[in-house]
Motif scaffolding. Structure first.
Motif, PDB file in Angstrom:
ATOM      1  N   LYS A   1      10.869   2.485   4.497  1.00 42.83           N
ATOM      2  CA  LYS A   1      10.479   1.441   3.549  1.00 42.83           C
ATOM      3  C   LYS A   1       8.966   1.514   3.358  1.00 42.83           C
ATOM      4  O   LYS A   1       8.231   1.929   4.267  1.00 42.83           O
ATOM      5  CB  LYS A   1      10.872   0.061   4.067  1.00 42.83           C
ATOM      6  N   LYS A   2       8.515   1.084   2.213  1.00 41.58           N
ATOM      7  CA  LYS A   2       7.112   1.230   1.876  1.00 41.58           C
ATOM      8  C   LYS A   2       6.203   0.514   2.868  1.00 41.58           C
ATOM      9  O   LYS A   2       5.117   0.987   3.179  1.00 41.58           O
ATOM     10  CB  LYS A   2       6.862   0.693   0.461  1.00 41.58           C
TER      11      LYS A   2
ATOM     12  N   HIS B   1       0.822  -1.201   0.000  1.00 40.46           N
ATOM     13  CA  HIS B   1       0.000   0.000   0.000  1.00 40.46           C
ATOM     14  C   HIS B   1       0.858   1.253   0.000  1.00 40.46           C
ATOM     15  O   HIS B   1       1.914   1.309   0.635  1.00 40.46           O
ATOM     16  CB  HIS B   1      -0.905  -0.002   1.235  1.00 40.46           C
ATOM     17  N   GLU B   2       0.363   2.276  -0.704  1.00 37.97           N
ATOM     18  CA  GLU B   2       1.105   3.528  -0.761  1.00 37.97           C
ATOM     19  C   GLU B   2       0.880   4.390   0.488  1.00 37.97           C
ATOM     20  O   GLU B   2       1.791   5.032   0.972  1.00 37.97           O
ATOM     21  CB  GLU B   2       0.666   4.326  -1.989  1.00 37.97           C
ATOM     22  N   ASN B   3      -0.356   4.414   0.938  1.00 39.54           N
ATOM     23  CA  ASN B   3      -0.723   5.295   2.053  1.00 39.54           C
ATOM     24  C   ASN B   3      -0.634   4.577   3.386  1.00 39.54           C
ATOM     25  O   ASN B   3      -1.090   3.433   3.513  1.00 39.54           O
ATOM     26  CB  ASN B   3      -2.186   5.750   1.886  1.00 39.54           C
TER      27      ASN B   3
ATOM     28  N   TYR C   1       2.154   9.250   2.154  1.00 36.34           N
ATOM     29  CA  TYR C   1       1.645   8.743   0.883  1.00 36.34           C
ATOM     30  C   TYR C   1       2.741   8.142   0.003  1.00 36.34           C
ATOM     31  O   TYR C   1       2.495   7.728  -1.124  1.00 36.34           O
ATOM     32  CB  TYR C   1       0.888   9.839   0.121  1.00 36.34           C
ATOM     33  N   ASP C   2       3.957   8.080   0.549  1.00 35.97           N
ATOM     34  CA  ASP C   2       5.053   7.461  -0.193  1.00 35.97           C
ATOM     35  C   ASP C   2       6.240   7.321   0.752  1.00 35.97           C
ATOM     36  O   ASP C   2       6.297   7.986   1.805  1.00 35.97           O
ATOM     37  CB  ASP C   2       5.424   8.302  -1.410  1.00 35.97           C
ATOM     38  N   VAL C   3       7.189   6.542   0.345  1.00 38.38           N
ATOM     39  CA  VAL C   3       8.400   6.383   1.158  1.00 38.38           C
ATOM     40  C   VAL C   3       9.059   7.739   1.357  1.00 38.38           C
ATOM     41  O   VAL C   3       9.151   8.548   0.426  1.00 38.38           O
ATOM     42  CB  VAL C   3       9.372   5.410   0.461  1.00 38.38           C
ATOM     43  N   LYS C   4       9.471   7.985   2.578  1.00 37.17           N
ATOM     44  CA  LYS C   4      10.143   9.223   2.990  1.00 37.17           C
ATOM     45  C   LYS C   4       9.247  10.461   2.896  1.00 37.17           C
ATOM     46  O   LYS C   4       9.704  11.576   3.141  1.00 37.17           O
ATOM     47  CB  LYS C   4      11.423   9.455   2.190  1.00 37.17           C
TER      48      LYS C   4
END
Lengths: 114, 114
Positions: free
Chosen positions: B70-71, B29-31, B50-53
């Motif tokens: 990490k995601k 998942h992105e979020n 909503y994304d890594v970092k």
């Protein structure tokens, strides 16, 4: 600003009786509305959601909800409650501009008596 | 099925300690979100990513920070725990920032700060 009001903190219902949980929302754009349930010791589980179209939506576990734009309401109903429906119920609102974030109400605790 | 795992079910920490709450999701998942749940207040968003970092403040970010290296992992950090941070903390994830992407919740971490 967006907000969700659940006027009933606590509801007691007899097993087999009908249940209605109230939810009123305030949202500046087109609202996307959700009901979640939290059983004791668990995270939240999605019961149903309304995005558009038919204002009466069906969900899991025999629940349904009706969207009424004129009343800014999205009330949850179940015709016949089972003991396993004892839980806390949360109404939530979001929109296409909310990046997937939801604004939750304060919750309604449902107690089911034999 | 999506699984969101919070590493601790219960935590007891002392005032002033640095506290890490960990959350892992297994569905790419992105979020990811951190909510705080208090009686009568419902769920309030602390931070989301909503994304890594990438991270964004929610409604109550004060006293908290987050990390997403990490995601699949989203950590909530209390730099110096205080008694008013005693609460239930819920992690959630969703596939994308689209509003029709449902939230999947972990079972929560109940943190007590003494």
């Amino acid at each position: 600003a967006q907000s969700v009001t659940q006027p009933d903190i606590h509801i007691t219902v007899s097993e087999g009786a009908s249940l209605e949980l109230r939810c009123n929302y305030s949202y500046g754009a087109t609202p996307y509305l959700f009901w979640y349930v939290q059983s004791p010791g668990q995270g939240l589980q999605l019961l149903l959601k309304y995005f558009s179209g038919d204002t009466l939506v069906q969900g899991i576990k025999g629940f349904e909800a009706e969207f009424k734009r004129s009343q800014s309401s999205f009330n949850l109903r179940k015709p016949s409650v089972h003991w396993s429906d004892a839980a806390e119920y949360f109404c939530a609102v979001g929109g296409t501009d909310s990046w997937g974030k939801l604004q939750f109400g304060s919750g309604t605790q449902v107690v089911v008596t034999p | 099925d999506v699984k969101v795992t919070q590493s601790s079910r219960y935590l007891v920490k002392r005032t002033g300690e640095k506290v890490f709450l960990e959350c892992v999701q297994d569905m790419d998942h992105e979020n990811m979100f951190w909510y705080r749940q208090d009686p009568g207040l419902g769920l309030r968003l602390i931070y989301f990513s909503y994304d890594v970092k990438m991270k964004e403040k929610g409604d109550i970010p004060e006293g908290y920070s987050v990390s997403r290296e990490k995601k699949e992992r989203f950590s909530l950090i209390l730099e110096s725990a205080s008694t008013n941070q005693t609460s239930m903390y819920l992690c959630a994830s969703s596939l994308s920032t689209e509003i029709n992407s449902p939230l999947h919740f972990g079972n929560g971490t109940r943190l007590t700060v003494t």
